[in-house]
Design an enzyme around this catalytic site. Structure first.
Site, mmCIF file in Angstrom:
data_model
loop_
_atom_site.group_PDB
_atom_site.id
_atom_site.type_symbol
_atom_site.label_atom_id
_atom_site.label_comp_id
_atom_site.label_asym_id
_atom_site.label_seq_id
_atom_site.Cartn_x
_atom_site.Cartn_y
_atom_site.Cartn_z
ATOM 1 N N ARG A 45 -3.431 -5.747 8.951
ATOM 2 C CA ARG A 45 -3.575 -5.119 7.629
ATOM 3 C C ARG A 45 -4.847 -4.276 7.546
ATOM 4 O O ARG A 45 -5.545 -4.278 6.531
ATOM 5 C CB ARG A 45 -3.587 -6.168 6.508
ATOM 6 C CG ARG A 45 -2.264 -6.903 6.329
ATOM 7 C CD ARG A 45 -2.211 -7.615 4.973
ATOM 8 N NE ARG A 45 -1.171 -8.631 4.966
ATOM 9 C CZ ARG A 45 -1.359 -9.888 4.594
ATOM 10 N NH1 ARG A 45 -2.546 -10.292 4.190
ATOM 11 N NH2 ARG A 45 -0.367 -10.754 4.608
ATOM 12 N N ARG A 49 -5.218 -2.460 0.627
ATOM 13 C CA ARG A 49 -5.829 -2.368 -0.700
ATOM 14 C C ARG A 49 -7.342 -2.502 -0.713
ATOM 15 O O ARG A 49 -7.976 -2.181 -1.710
ATOM 16 C CB ARG A 49 -5.228 -3.446 -1.613
ATOM 17 C CG ARG A 49 -3.802 -3.143 -2.035
ATOM 18 C CD ARG A 49 -3.236 -4.276 -2.859
ATOM 19 N NE ARG A 49 -2.933 -5.439 -2.030
ATOM 20 C CZ ARG A 49 -2.543 -6.618 -2.519
ATOM 21 N NH1 ARG A 49 -2.442 -6.778 -3.830
ATOM 22 N NH2 ARG A 49 -2.275 -7.617 -1.706
ATOM 23 N N ARG A 58 -2.225 4.967 -3.565
ATOM 24 C CA ARG A 58 -1.383 4.090 -4.372
ATOM 25 C C ARG A 58 -1.377 4.469 -5.853
ATOM 26 O O ARG A 58 -0.464 4.082 -6.590
ATOM 27 C CB ARG A 58 -1.833 2.627 -4.225
ATOM 28 C CG ARG A 58 -1.297 1.922 -3.000
ATOM 29 C CD ARG A 58 0.226 1.857 -2.959
ATOM 30 N NE ARG A 58 0.813 1.294 -4.133
ATOM 31 C CZ ARG A 58 1.028 0.001 -4.337
ATOM 32 N NH1 ARG A 58 0.699 -0.863 -3.399
ATOM 33 N NH2 ARG A 58 1.581 -0.429 -5.436
ATOM 34 N N ASP A 94 6.567 -2.004 5.944
ATOM 35 C CA ASP A 94 6.740 -3.334 5.367
ATOM 36 C C ASP A 94 7.803 -4.090 6.160
ATOM 37 O O ASP A 94 8.795 -3.499 6.622
ATOM 38 C CB ASP A 94 7.160 -3.251 3.898
ATOM 39 C CG ASP A 94 7.131 -4.610 3.224
ATOM 40 O OD1 ASP A 94 6.046 -5.046 2.805
ATOM 41 O OD2 ASP A 94 8.199 -5.258 3.152
ATOM 42 N N TYR A 170 13.135 -14.926 4.010
ATOM 43 C CA TYR A 170 13.012 -14.070 2.822
ATOM 44 C C TYR A 170 14.379 -13.851 2.175
ATOM 45 O O TYR A 170 14.532 -13.925 0.959
ATOM 46 C CB TYR A 170 12.417 -12.712 3.201
ATOM 47 C CG TYR A 170 10.917 -12.629 3.131
ATOM 48 C CD1 TYR A 170 10.257 -12.632 1.896
ATOM 49 C CD2 TYR A 170 10.147 -12.517 4.280
ATOM 50 C CE1 TYR A 170 8.876 -12.528 1.829
ATOM 51 C CE2 TYR A 170 8.764 -12.421 4.221
ATOM 52 C CZ TYR A 170 8.133 -12.426 2.988
ATOM 53 O OH TYR A 170 6.765 -12.330 2.922
#
Length: 367
Positions: A45, A49, A58, A94, A170
């Site tokens: 990652r 963010r 974003r 993703d 998931y």
């Protein structure tokens, strides 16, 4: 054929004492447990963010929009890799992107993460899943091609896919879970249905990985984020065979495979049997002990606790040094975190880790 098939291990020339490698070659050699001039470093990652540049993007685009617009995905990938000066860049995407081409819609809910509104719970649900539309994921390959064109051979380019088990979980749970009750219930009570789901995922993931390699990815990382929820017996019986099959299919594309899961210390002997070229170790496992458990049969990646990035520089330097000491200069160590960078992480501390790894490597403590 892949556009950049990696050379077989036997074709990699010995490293001369004074030879300095490009980051891409350094990263690939480490994946194959070959000697390098210094320990390669990148971060899970590393684009996200915690970076102001990503936050600026974003403001105008959702996560899925960034993933589906190759120019944006490439920009986010490149910006992070250059700002951190790392040895490899992992494409911004993703794990759940294959769901849409399989006929399963999902969305990201604020504070909840991904939500699948119609979970896969029955045999008919599994039967309805498509495996013939993986070409719709071509936007990820386009983004990789742009990143490759930008960096050329300067740094390693990592593509990635989710593992069959984690993606199936998931699908079955409908999102995140603490106990995986629905997943394990299907696994235990309807094993044939569960296996059919895993096998359908492998069909899609194999083609998805091939697209990424064809676009120029040097390595494919398989994220098995939730596999730590399994006992050793369940992993061996229900998950290992299909995971091993996927690893082999990806390796046939001509690239090394990194296999990464969280909370997997008890599973390491079984994970070794996947045949992955690199095993990611989370921070709960001492790197030297984890590598020993793997019988040094693969390279290892890791394994600084990502929250250590919030520490003062002195402690951060100490923890980096400890990881490097546990690697003991053995060929095949890729410095990374034990999981992904979290929001709020100070960027300057991530940059410091890169400096500390190189500082320690200059002292002769590398693979």
């Amino acid at each position: 054929m892949p556009s950049n098939p990696i050379k077989p291990i036997s074709d990699l020339a010995p490293l001369g004492e004074a030879e300095v490698l490009l980051s891409g070659a350094r990263f690939l050699r480490a994946c194959l447990r070959k000697p390098v001039d210094r320990t390669p470093v990148w971060f899970l990652r590393q684009a996200g963010r915690y970076m102001a540049e990503y936050q600026a993007v974003r403001k105008h685009h959702s996560l899925l929009e960034i993933c589906k617009k190759p120019q944006l995905a490439a920009e986010v990938t490149i910006t992070a890799a250059e700002k951190l000066d790392v040895d490899a860049a992992i494409i911004f995407a993703d794990l759940l992107l294959p769901f849409e081409c399989m006929g399963l819609d999902f969305e990201f809910m604020a504070g909840e993460g991904p939500v699948i509104h119609k979970p896969v719970r029955t045999e008919q649900d599994v039967v309805r899943l498509r495996t013939d539309r993986a070409s719709e994921l071509g936007y990820v390959a386009e983004a990789i091609a742009k990143v490759v064109a930008h960096f050329k051979d300067r740094i390693g380019i990592i593509g990635f896919i989710g593992s069959p088990f984690t993606l199936a979980s998931y699908m079955i749970e409908g999102g995140g879970s603490r106990n995986y009750i629905h997943t394990k219930t299907m696994m235990y009570r309807h094993p044939a249905t569960f296996q059919r789901l895993l096998e359908k995922l492998v069909v899609v993931l194999r083609e998805y990985a091939a697209q990424q390699v064809e676009a120029g990815a040097d390595v494919i990382q398989i994220f098995d984020s939730w596999v730590g929820a399994l006992s050793v017996a369940d992993y061996r019986e229900f998950v290992l065979p299909v995971t091993r099959a996927l690893v082999r299919e990806v390796q046939k594309l001509g690239v090394p495979v990194i296999y990464f899961g969280v909370d997997t210390a008890s599973l390491l002997p079984a994970i070794r049997e996947t045949g992955a070229d690199v095993i990611g170790l989370d921070w709960r496992t001492e790197l030297d002990e984890g590598w020993k458990t793997l019988d040094y049969s693969s390279a290892v990646q890791g394994n600084l606790d990502p929250i250590t990035l919030f520490a003062e520089p002195e402690l951060l330097r100490k923890r980096v040094r400890e990881v490097m000491q546990k690697a003991a200069g053995r060929p095949g160590h890729i410095f990374n975190l034990g999981h992904g960078i979290v929001p709020g992480t100070p960027v300057e501390n991530v940059q410091r880790v890169v400096e500390y790894v190189r500082e320690y490597s200059r002292e002769g403590n590398h693979g």
